[in-house]
Enzyme design. Structure first.
Site, PDB file in Angstrom:
ATOM      1  N   ARG A 170       0.874  -1.233  -0.091  1.00  0.00           N
ATOM      2  CA  ARG A 170      -0.108  -0.027  -0.037  1.00  0.00           C
ATOM      3  C   ARG A 170       0.980   1.332   0.109  1.00  0.00           C
ATOM      4  O   ARG A 170       0.253   2.092  -0.599  1.00  0.00           O
ATOM      5  CB  ARG A 170      -0.843   0.174   1.280  1.00  0.00           C
ATOM      6  CG  ARG A 170      -2.118  -0.999   1.442  1.00  0.00           C
ATOM      7  CD  ARG A 170      -2.586  -1.100   2.733  1.00  0.00           C
ATOM      8  NE  ARG A 170      -3.240   0.121   3.123  1.00  0.00           N
ATOM      9  CZ  ARG A 170      -4.629   0.397   2.658  1.00  0.00           C
ATOM     10  NH1 ARG A 170      -5.356  -0.058   1.974  1.00  0.00           N
ATOM     11  NH2 ARG A 170      -4.974   1.925   3.373  1.00  0.00           N
ATOM     12  N   ARG A 174       9.764   5.475  -3.615  1.00  0.00           N
ATOM     13  CA  ARG A 174      10.133   6.300  -4.705  1.00  0.00           C
ATOM     14  C   ARG A 174      11.398   6.953  -4.304  1.00  0.00           C
ATOM     15  O   ARG A 174      11.950   7.353  -3.327  1.00  0.00           O
ATOM     16  CB  ARG A 174       9.198   7.735  -4.318  1.00  0.00           C
ATOM     17  CG  ARG A 174       7.649   7.295  -4.636  1.00  0.00           C
ATOM     18  CD  ARG A 174       7.161   9.045  -4.762  1.00  0.00           C
ATOM     19  NE  ARG A 174       5.689   8.976  -4.648  1.00  0.00           N
ATOM     20  CZ  ARG A 174       5.035   9.318  -3.846  1.00  0.00           C
ATOM     21  NH1 ARG A 174       5.502   9.712  -2.551  1.00  0.00           N
ATOM     22  NH2 ARG A 174       3.493   9.090  -3.680  1.00  0.00           N
ATOM     23  N   ARG A 247      -9.062  -6.243  13.543  1.00  0.00           N
ATOM     24  CA  ARG A 247      -8.071  -5.411  14.323  1.00  0.00           C
ATOM     25  C   ARG A 247      -9.121  -4.336  14.578  1.00  0.00           C
ATOM     26  O   ARG A 247     -10.025  -3.961  13.889  1.00  0.00           O
ATOM     27  CB  ARG A 247      -7.052  -5.066  13.784  1.00  0.00           C
ATOM     28  CG  ARG A 247      -5.766  -5.942  13.605  1.00  0.00           C
ATOM     29  CD  ARG A 247      -5.267  -6.712  14.539  1.00  0.00           C
ATOM     30  NE  ARG A 247      -4.608  -5.804  15.389  1.00  0.00           N
ATOM     31  CZ  ARG A 247      -3.992  -6.033  16.746  1.00  0.00           C
ATOM     32  NH1 ARG A 247      -4.244  -7.316  17.211  1.00  0.00           N
ATOM     33  NH2 ARG A 247      -3.294  -5.403  17.328  1.00  0.00           N
ATOM     34  N   ARG A 278       0.196   5.472  16.533  1.00  0.00           N
ATOM     35  CA  ARG A 278       0.492   7.130  16.047  1.00  0.00           C
ATOM     36  C   ARG A 278      -0.128   7.915  16.767  1.00  0.00           C
ATOM     37  O   ARG A 278      -1.284   7.533  17.887  1.00  0.00           O
ATOM     38  CB  ARG A 278       0.028   7.101  14.475  1.00  0.00           C
ATOM     39  CG  ARG A 278      -1.391   6.536  14.275  1.00  0.00           C
ATOM     40  CD  ARG A 278      -1.775   6.433  12.588  1.00  0.00           C
ATOM     41  NE  ARG A 278      -2.789   5.732  12.514  1.00  0.00           N
ATOM     42  CZ  ARG A 278      -3.578   5.530  11.298  1.00  0.00           C
ATOM     43  NH1 ARG A 278      -2.758   5.965  10.041  1.00  0.00           N
ATOM     44  NH2 ARG A 278      -4.729   4.789  11.240  1.00  0.00           N
ATOM     45  N   GLU A 304      -3.424   6.409  19.159  1.00  0.00           N
ATOM     46  CA  GLU A 304      -4.025   5.220  18.491  1.00  0.00           C
ATOM     47  C   GLU A 304      -3.691   4.065  19.249  1.00  0.00           C
ATOM     48  O   GLU A 304      -2.312   4.008  18.986  1.00  0.00           O
ATOM     49  CB  GLU A 304      -3.991   5.368  17.025  1.00  0.00           C
ATOM     50  CG  GLU A 304      -4.886   4.320  16.259  1.00  0.00           C
ATOM     51  CD  GLU A 304      -5.008   4.383  14.959  1.00  0.00           C
ATOM     52  OE1 GLU A 304      -5.228   5.605  14.433  1.00  0.00           O
ATOM     53  OE2 GLU A 304      -4.922   3.643  14.340  1.00  0.00           O
ATOM     54  N   TYR A 352     -10.185  -4.863   2.925  1.00  0.00           N
ATOM     55  CA  TYR A 352      -9.455  -3.776   3.473  1.00  0.00           C
ATOM     56  C   TYR A 352      -9.777  -2.442   2.312  1.00  0.00           C
ATOM     57  O   TYR A 352      -8.701  -2.367   1.537  1.00  0.00           O
ATOM     58  CB  TYR A 352      -7.937  -4.107   3.547  1.00  0.00           C
ATOM     59  CG  TYR A 352      -7.056  -3.140   4.226  1.00  0.00           C
ATOM     60  CD1 TYR A 352      -7.202  -1.867   4.514  1.00  0.00           C
ATOM     61  CD2 TYR A 352      -5.717  -3.620   4.411  1.00  0.00           C
ATOM     62  CE1 TYR A 352      -6.392  -1.106   5.353  1.00  0.00           C
ATOM     63  CE2 TYR A 352      -4.802  -2.605   5.241  1.00  0.00           C
ATOM     64  CZ  TYR A 352      -5.281  -1.249   5.547  1.00  0.00           C
ATOM     65  OH  TYR A 352      -4.441  -0.669   6.000  1.00  0.00           O
ATOM     66  N   ASP A 354     -10.208   1.184   1.054  1.00  0.00           N
ATOM     67  CA  ASP A 354     -10.172   2.518   1.226  1.00  0.00           C
ATOM     68  C   ASP A 354     -11.417   3.116   0.805  1.00  0.00           C
ATOM     69  O   ASP A 354     -12.228   2.643   0.371  1.00  0.00           O
ATOM     70  CB  ASP A 354      -8.989   3.204   0.354  1.00  0.00           C
ATOM     71  CG  ASP A 354      -7.593   2.840   0.841  1.00  0.00           C
ATOM     72  OD1 ASP A 354      -7.620   2.506   1.904  1.00  0.00           O
ATOM     73  OD2 ASP A 354      -6.653   2.839   0.001  1.00  0.00           O
TER      74      ASP A 354
END
Ligand code: UDP
Length: 370
Positions: A170, A174, A247, A278, A304, A352, A354
């Site tokens: 995901r 780069r 989860r 996070r 979190e 999963y 988005d």
């Protein structure tokens, strides 16, 4: 029958279907077991800040049709996700770009970074078999150890060797100085919060909150011709083949009397000792300003924490490993046999997804159904 469609769940899938069906002249009713609309994209105003109660959602898509669709209901700002990783006090840029490689190894050119990574990936033989091998083969062991292993094992509660490869794919890798977390053509946050997006979608549509369809199945089945079910597929079948694993996440939020806590909307803690994965600082999704463009004096942060889902928790992330996927397929066989009930969304399809993919999938279903 009073309604053409009963929609179970008021998240994005349910809201899109309801909107499209209503526009086609269908009579629809949404029932939602929580006390609010918008599912896990729900936002709530605290100290003038739109707080994402169920964690950060950054809308991003390559699909122009989906982008135009959401923009019909609400304006989107120019937010670009530029999260950072905090590894024991060292800050690294995410996703994996020349900024990350420079901080990790001091290299300044793509050639140097590629050389280091191609050396490090040699330890993986053949096609990567799990998330650990996939990560090392993408970015090498140093980055795996500092930025991936701890975070992933906290988020998923599983060893990186036990997780599927697609999860780490995901994230972009780069060899340029571009730290946009996504490759998507379009990106932004709904101005005024995602609750506003969903509220506007639901204009004129009947929604009953605090209603648990599964507890009143018989009654609700009798009021509509067809059902669009967006809850957990295993819950629908009373877990009769066993429970799918999810989860769940939990947030500890605080209002701080300072204007700027961490200088970014999202900071990931990638070591394994820090208990949270996070910290979200919500105001930065809207550049620290209220809707009139005024700077906000306070800030709201949410730590979190991730854990395995139990029956009393909200499911967030399906654990799409082989064991769970094969159980899901068994439930899907049952689902396909149900008359006039259609399963959709992250929980209904155990996928999963988005936000943009959920909307796309709902719109595709509408094309067939309506
Ligand atoms: N990930 C990681 N380190 C990070 C951020 C993400 O190793 O700092 C891994 C982790 O396994 C996570 C996956 O990348 O599950 C996908 O991250 P993404 O940000 O897409 O997850 P989401 O936004 O759905 O929570």
């Amino acid at each position: 029958m009073k309604y053409d469609y009963l929609i179970v769940g008021c998240g994005l899938y349910g809201a899109v279907f309801a909107r499209q069906a209503a526009d086609k002249g269908k009579k629809v009713l949404i029932v939602e077991k929580r006390n609010h609309i918008a599912g896990n994209v729900y936002t709530e105003k605290v100290e003038g800040i739109n707080v994402q109660k169920y964690g950060p959602h950054i809308f991003h898509t390559n699909n122009k049709q989906v982008w135009n669709y959401v923009n019909k209901f609400v304006e989107f700002n120019r937010f670009t996700n530029l999260p950072v990783a905090n590894y024991k006090g060292e800050i690294y840029s995410l996703p994996f770009s020349m900024f990350t490689f420079n901080k990790m190894w001091g290299c300044t050119t793509p050639q140097e970074a590629e050389k280091i990574i191609s050396e490090q990936r040699k330890e993986v033989q053949g096609v990567p078999k799990n998330l650990e091998e996939q990560a090392i083969s993408l970015v090498g062991r140093d980055i795996f150890e500092k930025l991936i292993k701890g975070y992933t094992e906290k988020q998923w509660g599983r060893d990186c060797k036990e997780l599927p490869t697609f999860i780490i794919k995901r994230l972009p890798v780069r060899f340029v100085y571009d730290n946009n977390y996504y490759n998507a053509l379009y990106q932004g946050i709904a101005v005024g919060g995602y609750t506003k997006l969903v509220k506007n979608m639901l204009d004129g549509i009947e929604v009953r909150l605090n209603e648990d369809y599964l507890k009143k199945k018989q009654y609700y089945n009798s009021v509509a011709d067809k059902i669009i079910y967006t809850g957990a597929i295993d819950a629908y079948f009373e877990y009769k083949l066993g429970t799918l694993q999810y989860r769940t996440v939990r947030f500890e939020s605080e209002i701080l009397d300072i204007p700027n806590f961490q200088g970014d909307a999202i900071v990931n803690y990638t070591d394994k000792e820090t208990p949270w994965t996070r910290i979200i600082e919500h105001k930065w999704f809207e550049f620290g300003k209220d809707e009139n463009g005024n700077e906000l004096p306070k800030t709201v942060i949410s730590k979190e924490f991730s854990k395995e889902w139990n029956i009393e928790d909200e499911p967030y992330y399906p654990v799409n490993d082989e064991k769970n996927n094969s159980l899901y397929l068994k439930y899907k066989e049952l689902a396909d046999k149900e008359q006039n009930v259609y399963f959709g969304g992250r929980l209904g399809e155990y996928k999963y997804y988005d936000m943009d993919a959920v909307i796309e999938s709902a719109l595709n279903f509408c094309k067939k159904e309506l």
